[in-house]
Every structure is written in C-alpha cells, then in structure tokens.
Design a protein around this motif. Structure first.
Motif, PDB file in Angstrom:
ATOM      1  N   GLY A   1       0.931  -1.216   0.039  1.00 42.23           N
ATOM      2  CA  GLY A   1       0.147   0.047   0.020  1.00 42.23           C
ATOM      3  C   GLY A   1       1.035   1.161  -0.250  1.00 42.23           C
ATOM      4  N   ASP A   2       0.050   2.313   0.055  1.00 42.13           N
ATOM      5  CA  ASP A   2       1.004   3.736  -0.002  1.00 42.13           C
ATOM      6  C   ASP A   2       1.420   4.029   1.424  1.00 42.13           C
ATOM      7  N   LEU A   3       2.649   4.971   1.408  1.00 39.87           N
ATOM      8  CA  LEU A   3       3.177   5.435   2.575  1.00 39.87           C
ATOM      9  C   LEU A   3       2.036   6.240   3.280  1.00 39.87           C
ATOM     10  N   PRO A   4       1.794   5.808   4.586  1.00 41.06           N
ATOM     11  CA  PRO A   4       0.662   6.490   5.417  1.00 41.06           C
ATOM     12  C   PRO A   4       0.903   7.851   5.760  1.00 41.06           C
ATOM     13  N   LEU A   5      -0.118   8.654   5.956  1.00 39.01           N
ATOM     14  CA  LEU A   5       0.348  10.179   6.525  1.00 39.01           C
ATOM     15  C   LEU A   5       0.868  10.048   7.963  1.00 39.01           C
ATOM     16  N   ILE A   6       1.909  10.748   8.204  1.00 35.54           N
ATOM     17  CA  ILE A   6       2.316  10.648   9.655  1.00 35.54           C
ATOM     18  C   ILE A   6       2.216  12.109  10.027  1.00 35.54           C
ATOM     19  N   ASP A   7       1.273  12.356  10.877  1.00 31.82           N
ATOM     20  CA  ASP A   7       1.166  13.894  11.379  1.00 31.82           C
ATOM     21  C   ASP A   7       0.688  14.114  12.635  1.00 31.82           C
ATOM     22  N   ASN A   8       0.703  12.934  13.554  1.00 30.09           N
ATOM     23  CA  ASN A   8       0.107  13.021  14.751  1.00 30.09           C
ATOM     24  C   ASN A   8       1.035  12.753  15.982  1.00 30.09           C
ATOM     25  N   ASN A   9       2.283  12.559  15.369  1.00 31.13           N
ATOM     26  CA  ASN A   9       3.426  11.790  16.098  1.00 31.13           C
ATOM     27  C   ASN A   9       4.623  12.911  16.312  1.00 31.13           C
ATOM     28  N   ASP A  10       4.559  14.148  17.206  1.00 34.87           N
ATOM     29  CA  ASP A  10       5.493  15.088  17.404  1.00 34.87           C
ATOM     30  C   ASP A  10       6.856  14.590  17.878  1.00 34.87           C
ATOM     31  N   GLY A  11       6.925  13.586  18.445  1.00 35.00           N
ATOM     32  CA  GLY A  11       7.927  13.061  19.086  1.00 35.00           C
ATOM     33  C   GLY A  11       8.862  11.892  18.407  1.00 35.00           C
ATOM     34  N   LEU A  12       8.061  11.596  17.142  1.00 32.79           N
ATOM     35  CA  LEU A  12       8.824  10.531  16.330  1.00 32.79           C
ATOM     36  C   LEU A  12      10.162  10.748  15.692  1.00 32.79           C
ATOM     37  N   ARG A  13      11.037  10.099  16.016  1.00 22.55           N
ATOM     38  CA  ARG A  13      12.471  10.320  15.488  1.00 22.55           C
ATOM     39  C   ARG A  13      13.073   9.114  14.624  1.00 22.55           C
ATOM     40  N   ILE A  14      12.378   8.044  14.830  1.00 18.06           N
ATOM     41  CA  ILE A  14      13.326   6.932  13.866  1.00 18.06           C
ATOM     42  C   ILE A  14      11.952   6.075  13.302  1.00 18.06           C
ATOM     43  N   ILE A  15      12.206   6.148  12.045  1.00 22.39           N
ATOM     44  CA  ILE A  15      11.217   5.214  11.137  1.00 22.39           C
ATOM     45  C   ILE A  15      12.184   4.404  10.115  1.00 22.39           C
ATOM     46  N   ASP A  16      11.695   3.008  10.128  1.00 25.91           N
ATOM     47  CA  ASP A  16      12.456   1.994   9.379  1.00 25.91           C
ATOM     48  C   ASP A  16      11.083   1.269   8.571  1.00 25.91           C
ATOM     49  N   PHE A  17      10.935   1.389   7.523  1.00 21.98           N
ATOM     50  CA  PHE A  17       9.886   0.887   6.640  1.00 21.98           C
ATOM     51  C   PHE A  17      10.522   0.198   5.719  1.00 21.98           C
ATOM     52  N   SER A  18      11.846  -0.148   5.699  1.00 21.50           N
ATOM     53  CA  SER A  18      12.646  -0.815   4.751  1.00 21.50           C
ATOM     54  C   SER A  18      12.233  -2.099   4.253  1.00 21.50           C
ATOM     55  N   HIS A  19      12.608  -2.772   3.157  1.00 22.92           N
ATOM     56  CA  HIS A  19      12.426  -4.076   2.582  1.00 22.92           C
ATOM     57  C   HIS A  19      11.028  -4.737   2.926  1.00 22.92           C
ATOM     58  N   ASN A  20      10.099  -3.872   2.408  1.00 26.33           N
ATOM     59  CA  ASN A  20       8.581  -4.096   2.486  1.00 26.33           C
ATOM     60  C   ASN A  20       8.175  -4.024   0.717  1.00 26.33           C
ATOM     61  N   ASP A  21       6.881  -3.805   0.614  1.00 26.27           N
ATOM     62  CA  ASP A  21       6.500  -3.706  -0.545  1.00 26.27           C
ATOM     63  C   ASP A  21       5.266  -2.461  -0.761  1.00 26.27           C
ATOM     64  N   PHE A  22       6.012  -1.645  -0.186  1.00 25.05           N
ATOM     65  CA  PHE A  22       5.093  -0.133  -0.244  1.00 25.05           C
ATOM     66  C   PHE A  22       5.346   0.238  -1.463  1.00 25.05           C
ATOM     67  N   SER A  23       4.192   1.155  -2.155  1.00 21.93           N
ATOM     68  CA  SER A  23       4.308   1.596  -3.313  1.00 21.93           C
ATOM     69  C   SER A  23       3.759   2.924  -3.454  1.00 21.93           C
ATOM     70  N   GLY A  24       3.423   3.662  -4.773  1.00 21.24           N
ATOM     71  CA  GLY A  24       2.922   4.813  -4.803  1.00 21.24           C
ATOM     72  C   GLY A  24       3.806   5.875  -4.638  1.00 21.24           C
ATOM     73  N   THR A  25       3.340   7.090  -4.741  1.00 21.86           N
ATOM     74  CA  THR A  25       4.222   8.321  -4.549  1.00 21.86           C
ATOM     75  C   THR A  25       4.555   8.994  -3.123  1.00 21.86           C
ATOM     76  N   ILE A  26       5.496   9.490  -2.896  1.00 18.88           N
ATOM     77  CA  ILE A  26       5.567  10.339  -1.635  1.00 18.88           C
ATOM     78  C   ILE A  26       5.243  11.831  -1.808  1.00 18.88           C
ATOM     79  N   GLN A  27       4.231  12.287  -1.172  1.00 17.94           N
ATOM     80  CA  GLN A  27       3.911  13.558  -1.258  1.00 17.94           C
ATOM     81  C   GLN A  27       4.179  14.478  -0.008  1.00 17.94           C
ATOM     82  N   SER A  28       2.960  14.547   0.760  1.00 20.51           N
ATOM     83  CA  SER A  28       3.133  15.196   2.021  1.00 20.51           C
ATOM     84  C   SER A  28       3.020  14.521   3.241  1.00 20.51           C
TER      85      SER A  28
END
Length: 222
Positions: free
Chosen positions: A163-190
C-alpha cells in the motif's frame, strides 16, 4: 518465587534452560524479569489473577514458543516493556494488546509474526515498536500512527507490507522510522512533512524506506 520481597530478577546472558515458572507471574511484588539470551523453552505462563506490579518482561533470545498470551495485556496493568524478540513464537499479535494501558515498548522482531497491523491500533502510550523481520502483511493506515501519538521509534522493516506510505502527522516525538524491505508503493507527497518539521538539529533521527516500490518525482521534503 519463594522470596516475598524480591522485585528484580536479572539472569540474562547465561545458559539457563527449562521453562518459566508460573508462580513468578503470580508475584505481588515482582517488578522486572529479565531472562534475555538463555535456553528457556515452553510457553509464557499466565498469572492466575492480576499481577499488579510487573512493569518489564524481557525473554528475548530464548526458545520460547507461541502463541503470545493475551493475559500479558489484560492481567498486568502496570506492564510498560515487553520484549519477546528472537523467539520462535510463530504467532499473531492478540487484539488484547490494545487493553494494556501503560505499554510503551513492544519488541517482537524476528519472532515469525503473521497477520497484519490491525491489532496494534490505539496503543496510546506506545513509544518504541519493533515488529521487523517477520511475515506481516497488509497496509499501514493513517489510523495506525494516529493511535500512537507518543511514538519515538518504529521498525516495520523486512515484512510483506503493501500500500501507500501512510500520512504521519500526529506524532510530534517520532524520530526513528524504518519501513525498509517491504512492498510499499505509490508516490511520496506530503506524508512526511510533519515528521521532517519535528526533527531537531543535533538530535539523532533517521528515516529508512529503502527496498520498496515507491515511484514518482523525488519529494521536496527530502
């Protein structure tokens, strides 16, 4: 288990085998259990009633098998840290995990997890979540992140998520994201604008979305 005032058990990095004694989980004073990196087998036992003081359980890198018992989340109201990483659970995450009021760190990487992320919704105190190197499928909807406003670190790498990369806008303290080696698709916008805006110069932060199927122009946020 016969020590009536024993609060901390730390036996990590040894060669202890056998199973976890049920009466440890029935303690009314035990706060922390660490059995990391041993040869313990069998299942994780359930307390016979409520375990009112247990805050942290770490049985990672053992030979404990699944399923993940729902009692860990329904009978331990003070539980904050649960690490079962690198154990052959071959389980799904029980829906009862959403009933754990104080759970802030859940480490289930390399456990043979199957299913999707649905049962991990709405864990309001979650700060560190690692379910990498498993067999999880499905998408990561906006609600997944919106229900964890205190996230600091999330690792979903090496799964079968789509699926698409989800919108991440409710996580002010988020510092580390690893979504690598999956099958996410689509464009990266906002989707990452809020994540980028919340980073602070001089403090560690990282983003890894490599080895997916994203397409389109390079987003301005980068």
């Amino acid at each position: 288990g016969q020590f009536t005032n024993l609060q901390y058990i730390e036996l990590q990095n040894n060669r202890i085998n056998g199973t976890l004694p049920t009466h440890l989980f029935d303690s009314s004073v035990l706060v922390k259990m660490t059995f990391y990196n041993n040869f313990i087998t069998g299942h994780i036992p359930c307390p016979s009633g409520v375990a009112p003081t247990i805050v942290s359980i770490n049985v990672a890198r053992n030979d404990i098998s699944g399923p993940i018992p729902s009692c860990l989340f329904t009978h331990m109201p003070e539980l904050k840290v649960l690490s079962l990483a690198h154990t052959p659970l071959h389980s799904t995450v029980p829906a009862e995990v959403q009933q754990s009021p104080k759970l802030s760190a859940l480490l289930l990487d390399n456990t043979g997890l199957t299913g999707n992320l649905t049962n991990l919704l709405n864990i309001s105190q979650m700060a560190s979540l690692d379910v990498s190197h498993n067999f999880l499928s499905g998408g990561a909807a906006y609600e997944f992140f919106a229900g964890m406003p205190k996230l600091y670190s999330i690792d979903l790498a090496w799964n079968d998520l789509t699926g698409d990369l989800p919108l991440i806008d409710n996580n002010d303290g988020l510092r580390i994201i690893d979504f690598s080696h999956n099958d996410f698709s689509g464009t990266i916008q906002s989707q990452l604008l809020s994540f980028a805006a919340n980073q602070e110069r001089g403090l560690l932060s990282s983003l890894d979305i490599s080895s997916n199927n994203f397409c389109g122009p390079l987003p301005d946020v980068f």
